[in-house]
Design an enzyme around this catalytic site. Structure first.
Site, PDB file in Angstrom:
ATOM      1  N   GLU A  59       0.822  -1.231   0.026  1.00  0.00           N
ATOM      2  CA  GLU A  59       0.111   0.069  -0.070  1.00  0.00           C
ATOM      3  C   GLU A  59       0.880   1.214   0.124  1.00  0.00           C
ATOM      4  O   GLU A  59       0.411   2.483  -0.590  1.00  0.00           O
ATOM      5  CB  GLU A  59      -1.018   0.040   1.037  1.00  0.00           C
TER       6      GLU A  59
ATOM      7  N   TYR B 202      -7.323   6.341   3.561  1.00  0.00           N
ATOM      8  CA  TYR B 202      -7.348   5.351   2.455  1.00  0.00           C
ATOM      9  C   TYR B 202      -6.326   4.222   2.879  1.00  0.00           C
ATOM     10  O   TYR B 202      -6.794   2.877   2.878  1.00  0.00           O
ATOM     11  CB  TYR B 202      -6.771   5.918   1.248  1.00  0.00           C
TER      12      TYR B 202
ATOM     13  N   ASP C 165      -9.699   6.120  -3.119  1.00  0.00           N
ATOM     14  CA  ASP C 165      -8.942   6.629  -3.665  1.00  0.00           C
ATOM     15  C   ASP C 165      -9.226   7.029  -5.081  1.00  0.00           C
ATOM     16  O   ASP C 165     -10.313   7.275  -5.672  1.00  0.00           O
ATOM     17  CB  ASP C 165      -7.515   5.475  -3.757  1.00  0.00           C
TER      18      ASP C 165
END
Length: 378
Positions: free
Chosen positions: A50, A133, A151
């Site tokens: 991520e 997020y 996102d």
């Protein structure tokens, strides 16, 4: 449309169709456990991926991810590493603040969470560099916690499905998008659902050339159903500020033994704590010929060197989010003096740089210097 007005049947159909499509078409990715539950996700791998995937395409990240986890296979090994090693492994991915945040987050996981990546989004938000997020993505993908994500991909999908015509980057619209995302994410299979949204945005519902005929949720898409609308018109975004043009003069100081001077950059600002050729940075784009007197003065004041002959090698451009940087590369033969500066320095040949973290513009400069040396050798 208020979030409370979303038809529950539409929510159920959207979830079902999206998950069915994802389980049939999901790409195999090294950090992905697999949509059919054939293996458990590795929370550390999810956290690393991520961080890398922020503002970077999946295809680019794969090789970097594999190399990174080979060197730092656990959160403890990453926490124990020195920053230069971490930056070196990140070299080429750009946005190096992500690497520093990931390193700091790993240390916090070890020091405050007993070496286990937190399960809850609220706890994940305490980690450096982890925003709403990333917290939702890690919590849902690693632990199947019911947490929403928003996102660029999700903004695009939701704007089209719910025909949101107000600018997606306005505060009120952002709040609405988050509310819709929270309403749609299921209590079970949240990780697969969120990955399906990201996959849909990457593979089908793209910014240009959306594959609506192949979309698993086309029957739920309000903008597609509107004959007066082109799905590519959504999302609407506020006009972006034009990047500012600046000039960085890179000075490749070369000693008589052929080694070049590399200087560690300050802890704040662009490419912080990375190494590079000496840089004279101007807040505007220079339109005149290179000012060699200014270059020689900068050499003296910054590293206490008096330059001999100075040559202009090449000018090239590098784009960041807010800046268009025009790099002017010069070679300065080392005259008199001993290099001294506030930061760390290293004298290296161009084939001795593997352990120095260099940002992309510096890598470009090194490549140009190699060509320059080859031309001189002919």
């Amino acid at each position: 449309m208020d979030v409370l007005e979303i038809d529950p049947k539409k929510i159920r159909n959207l979830r079902r169709n999206l998950l069915r499509w994802y389980k049939a078409h999901a790409r195999e990715l090294p950090w992905r456990a697999g949509p059919r539950g054939d293996k458990k996700p590795n929370p550390y791998h999810v956290m690393v991926s991520e961080a890398m995937l922020q503002q970077t395409q999946v295809a680019t990240v794969i090789d970097y991810f594999n190399r990174f986890v080979a060197v730092f296979p656990t959160v403890a090994s990453l926490a124990a590493a020195d920053e230069q090693s971490v930056l070196n492994m990140w070299q080429g991915l750009g946005y190096y603040r992500r690497a520093r945040h990931l390193h700091a987050a790993a240390k916090m996981v070890v020091d405050e969470f007993e070496g286990e990546v937190p399960r809850e989004a609220d706890e994940l938000l305490k980690l450096p560099g982890v925003g709403p997020y990333s917290a939702g993505a890690i919590a849902s993908i690693a632990y199947d916690q019911r947490a929403a994500i928003v996102d660029g991909n999700v903004i695009r999908i939701l704007s089209r499905i719910f025909k949101i015509t107000k600018p997606a980057d306005e505060t009120e619209t952002k709040k609405r998008l988050w509310s819709i995302a929270e309403a749609l994410v299921p209590a079970k299979d949240a990780g697969n659902y969120n990955q399906a949204m990201m996959e849909l945005g990457a593979m089908i519902c793209s910014p240009r050339g959306a594959g609506c005929l192949l979309c698993p949720v086309r029957n739920q898409c309000e903008s597609l159903a509107d004959d007066q609308m082109d799905v590519h018109d959504l999302p609407v975004m506020l006009p972006k500020k034009k990047p500012r043009a600046v000039t960085h003069q890179l000075i490749a100081v070369q000693r008589r033994d052929g080694k070049y001077l590399f200087v560690k950059r300050p802890a704040k600002g662009l490419w912080s704590n990375m190494f590079g050729l000496l840089s004279l940075e101007h807040d505007v784009k220079l339109s005149s010929e290179p000012d060699f007197n200014a270059i020689k003065k900068h050499l003296k004041t910054s590293v206490n060197l008096t330059a001999g002959e100075t040559d202009h090698v090449k000018t090239f451009k590098h784009q960041t989010t807010h800046l268009t940087i025009h790099f002017e590369l010069h070679v300065a033969q080392d005259g008199k003096g001993r290099a001294v500066c506030d930061g760390e320095i290293a004298w290296r040949r161009l084939d001795e740089l593997d352990d120095l973290p260099l940002a992309k513009p510096q890598q470009k400069a090194v490549s140009l210097l190699r060509k320059f040396e080859a031309q001189l050798a002919v």
